[in-house]
Design a protein around this motif. Sequence first.
Motif, PDB file in Angstrom:
ATOM      1  N   VAL A 129       0.841  -1.196   0.000  1.00  0.00           N
ATOM      2  CA  VAL A 129       0.000   0.000   0.000  1.00  0.00           C
ATOM      3  C   VAL A 129       0.876   1.246   0.000  1.00  0.00           C
ATOM      4  N   ILE A 130       1.931   1.213   0.806  1.00  0.00           N
ATOM      5  CA  ILE A 130       2.853   2.366   0.843  1.00  0.00           C
ATOM      6  C   ILE A 130       3.494   2.548  -0.515  1.00  0.00           C
ATOM      7  N   GLU A 131       3.928   1.457  -1.139  1.00  0.00           N
ATOM      8  CA  GLU A 131       4.558   1.558  -2.451  1.00  0.00           C
ATOM      9  C   GLU A 131       3.570   2.081  -3.490  1.00  0.00           C
ATOM     10  N   VAL A 132       2.326   1.611  -3.436  1.00  0.00           N
ATOM     11  CA  VAL A 132       1.312   2.065  -4.386  1.00  0.00           C
ATOM     12  C   VAL A 132       1.021   3.541  -4.169  1.00  0.00           C
ATOM     13  N   SER A 133       0.871   3.972  -2.924  1.00  0.00           N
ATOM     14  CA  SER A 133       0.576   5.385  -2.675  1.00  0.00           C
ATOM     15  C   SER A 133       1.752   6.263  -3.098  1.00  0.00           C
ATOM     16  N   GLU A 134       2.978   5.817  -2.893  1.00  0.00           N
ATOM     17  CA  GLU A 134       4.137   6.568  -3.364  1.00  0.00           C
ATOM     18  C   GLU A 134       4.127   6.659  -4.885  1.00  0.00           C
ATOM     19  N   LEU A 135       3.752   5.576  -5.526  1.00  0.00           N
ATOM     20  CA  LEU A 135       3.683   5.561  -6.983  1.00  0.00           C
ATOM     21  C   LEU A 135       2.610   6.530  -7.477  1.00  0.00           C
ATOM     22  N   VAL A 137       1.572   9.237  -5.922  1.00  0.00           N
ATOM     23  CA  VAL A 137       2.067  10.596  -5.693  1.00  0.00           C
ATOM     24  C   VAL A 137       3.060  10.973  -6.785  1.00  0.00           C
ATOM     25  N   LEU A 138       3.952  10.056  -7.112  1.00  0.00           N
ATOM     26  CA  LEU A 138       4.930  10.338  -8.172  1.00  0.00           C
ATOM     27  C   LEU A 138       4.243  10.568  -9.520  1.00  0.00           C
ATOM     28  N   LYS A 139       3.193   9.819  -9.800  1.00  0.00           N
ATOM     29  CA  LYS A 139       2.445  10.020 -11.051  1.00  0.00           C
ATOM     30  C   LYS A 139       1.786  11.405 -11.064  1.00  0.00           C
ATOM     31  N   GLU A 140       1.218  11.793  -9.917  1.00  0.00           N
ATOM     32  CA  GLU A 140       0.593  13.116  -9.835  1.00  0.00           C
ATOM     33  C   GLU A 140       1.617  14.219 -10.043  1.00  0.00           C
ATOM     34  N   ILE A 141       2.798  14.063  -9.445  1.00  0.00           N
ATOM     35  CA  ILE A 141       3.862  15.060  -9.622  1.00  0.00           C
ATOM     36  C   ILE A 141       4.267  15.121 -11.089  1.00  0.00           C
ATOM     37  N   ARG A 142       4.424  13.963 -11.698  1.00  0.00           N
ATOM     38  CA  ARG A 142       4.789  13.916 -13.114  1.00  0.00           C
ATOM     39  C   ARG A 142       3.735  14.609 -13.973  1.00  0.00           C
ATOM     40  N   ASP A 143       2.478  14.308 -13.712  1.00  0.00           N
ATOM     41  CA  ASP A 143       1.393  14.923 -14.486  1.00  0.00           C
ATOM     42  C   ASP A 143       1.366  16.440 -14.276  1.00  0.00           C
ATOM     43  N   ALA A 144       1.603  16.875 -13.039  1.00  0.00           N
ATOM     44  CA  ALA A 144       1.624  18.316 -12.750  1.00  0.00           C
ATOM     45  C   ALA A 144       2.780  18.995 -13.475  1.00  0.00           C
ATOM     46  N   LEU A 145       3.947  18.356 -13.496  1.00  0.00           N
ATOM     47  CA  LEU A 145       5.096  18.924 -14.210  1.00  0.00           C
ATOM     48  C   LEU A 145       4.839  18.981 -15.703  1.00  0.00           C
ATOM     49  N   ILE A 146       4.217  17.940 -16.239  1.00  0.00           N
ATOM     50  CA  ILE A 146       3.893  17.941 -17.672  1.00  0.00           C
ATOM     51  C   ILE A 146       2.887  19.039 -17.975  1.00  0.00           C
TER      52      ILE A 146
END
Length: 156
Positions: A129-135, A137-146
């Motif tokens: 669950v921690i790994e999925v939630s980190e993933l 968050v990283l996807k959201e950051i990537r999408d925000a940067l894009i």
Amino acid sequence: MSEKKEPNILDGFKAFLMRGNVVDLAVAVVIGAAFSDIVNSVVKGIINPLVGAFGTQNLDGYSSCLKGRCTGSGDTATGVQILWGSVLGATLTFLITAAVVYFLMVLPMSKYLARQEARRKAKEGTQEVIEVSELEVLKEIRDALIAQRGSGHDRE
């Protein structure tokens, strides 16, 4: 030239004895012998008197004669005697031993191992669950940067 030292018989024997499974087996045999005395005492002290309430306390005394009259003993015995009381006593001893081993050793150990496995799976599930939630968050950051980069290019 280097000389190869041949293995000593005593060294091989020592290595054999120091293996974990041999030591565990030796301990099991010693404990089994002591446990056998306990079970035999339970049979003689509790089971045989209970059976004795309905007949004789000595189960070895129960027998049947198949052919003729069973008289005498040893080489002078006549008839064919079936000592089913001895078989009954050995069967009761076996059943008591099996029940004690199962209920006092096997069942608690299997419950303990099941709890350990459940804890391990729960810990793995939490980690997942921690790994999925980190993933996420990283996807959201990537999408925000894009999205930022895309909007920044539109301004130029």
